[in-house]
Scaffold this active site. Structure first.
Site: not given
Length: 412
Positions: A339, A163, A398, A334, A303, A313
């Site tokens: 996403h 991502c 990830f 998002k 994010h 975050e």
């Protein structure tokens, strides 16, 4: 000395529309691009919703004879690169081609081609697999096909960092210009994996929202009732140029690349470091790289995935900015696009750039119930007109990989 890098062209495809203006209009109005899955029959899947791109015709952007050689993520990359080059008014020719490069990343690559050709193999045998299968599948072919299509003969590479891909691609491309390896870079991220295995795999990992009865309200970053991310697809591509060359040719300059940071949590294959340490360090690295004062940052395109990581975050932003964190405008687009995985950083960089260029902060929609662990100003539900000089875009992936890029209003 590092050369200065500016953004002169933008191209975007997302669940909100085709092209930058359609997308920007939708986010400013707080529209959602999430709906029921139509790319396959999801009746027996636990997740039946996604942010699908609607109305995309590859024939409008890719030569007809080339379409069958590319998977969807490559179609998107070629299309957005064409948009961005047109927007920049930049023509690649014999005099400049060797100084123009491409760096477009992807998170998962040609998963639709993989599934389709595996079914063909099972049903009809090995001889029926298309000879274009491997070039449709591999990650670097987004950059490769863009390079071939437009004749860019400079650096031709890609990044695959989950991502964080789109952010890393733009940041790495900017470095190539800063240190003289190229004068112009076509950079961003692309993705299209709304398939049985794509949805099935993330469902198995318990990562996706199961709010099937409310598709448009399913992606709700920072909200107390968030229950997972909504998968989206699309592409965001920038044209980056060395400042003096861009000015010399009279290009429109959207913003300057201010700073770039990348690092790792070194914690877990899918979960972020729970104290936000890695994300905070990455933001600090981007600030240091660009010699940007924390007091100058006004907007953070977070994010913000609509998962438990939103609290992490938030914690990281507070670690970096201290008491001033409460004065930042922080939003997650998002909430509207879903996403976009490998494409997220490219699309969100464009939203951050346009916040500077247009003076509007995109909202976080579906923000209804505050979470005590998420206590910043998330620009809830409605866009705000604000004069933005410095914007930060966060991407965390990830494998613990992190990327942060900062854009600023260009001054000469």
């Amino acid at each position: 000395m590092k050369r200065r890098v500016v953004v002169t062209g933008l191209g975007m495809i997302s669940p909100l529309g085709i092209g930058v203006e359609e997308n920007w209009g939708a986010v400013c109005q707080g529209k959602s691009g999430v709906g029921y899955i139509t790319k396959f029959n999801a009746e027996n899947f636990p997740v039946k919703i996604a942010g699908e791109v609607k109305g995309f015709d590859p024939g409008a952007h890719v030569e007809h004879k080339e379409i069958k050689k590319m998977d969807v993520f490559i179609h998107y990359a070629v299309a957005c690169s064409r948009m961005a080059l047109t927007d920049a008014g930049f023509e690649i020719n014999e005099s400049n081609a060797e100084r123009v490069g491409v760096l477009i990343g992807v998170g998962l690559g040609g998963l639709p081609a993989l599934e389709k050709n595996f079914h063909i193999y099972l049903e009809r045998g090995v001889k029926k697999i298309t000879p274009f299968f491997i070039p449709m599948l591999i990650a670097n072919m987004a950059s490769g096909q863009v390079s071939i299509t437009f004749g860019a003969r400079g650096p031709n590479t890609c990044v695959v960092t989950a991502c964080a891909t789109g952010t890393h691609a733009i940041g790495d491309a900017a470095k190539l210009i800063q240190y003289g390896e190229a004068d112009v870079m076509i950079a961003g991220g692309t993705e299209s994996v709304i398939t049985e295995l794509g949805i099935g795999g993330f469902s198995a990992a318990k990562a996706l929202s199961t709010r099937n009865d409310d598709p448009r309200g399913a992606s709700r970053p920072f909200d107390r009732d968030r229950d997972g991310f909504v998968m989206g697809e699309g592409c965001g591509v920038l044209v980056l140029e060395e400042l003096d060359a861009a000015r010399k040719r009279g290009a429109k300059i959207y913003a300057e690349v201010g700073g770039y940071g990348l690092n790792s949590d070194a914690h877990h294959i899918t979960a972020t470091s729970p104290d936000g340490e890695g994300a905070a360090r990455c933001m600090e690295l981007a600030l240091k790289n660009g010699n940007i004062a924390k007091e100058d940052v006004e907007y953070v395109n977070a994010h913000g995935t609509s998962t438990i990581a939103d609290a992490t975050e938030t914690m990281a932003i507070k670690k970096v900015f201290g008491d001033r964190a409460k004065k930042l405008w922080v939003s997650s687009t998002k909430s509207m696009t879903g996403h976009l995985l490998g494409a997220a950083g490219g699309v969100e960089a464009i939203f951050a750039i346009l916040a500077i260029d247009r003076g509007v902060i995109p909202p976080t929609i579906n923000y209804c119930n505050p979470d005590p662990m998420c206590d910043l100003d998330y620009v809830p539900n409605q866009a705000r007109e604000k004069n933005v000089k410095v914007a930060m875009s966060n991407s965390f992936g990830f494998g613990g990989t992190n990327g942060v890029i900062i854009f600023k209003k260009a001054t000469f």
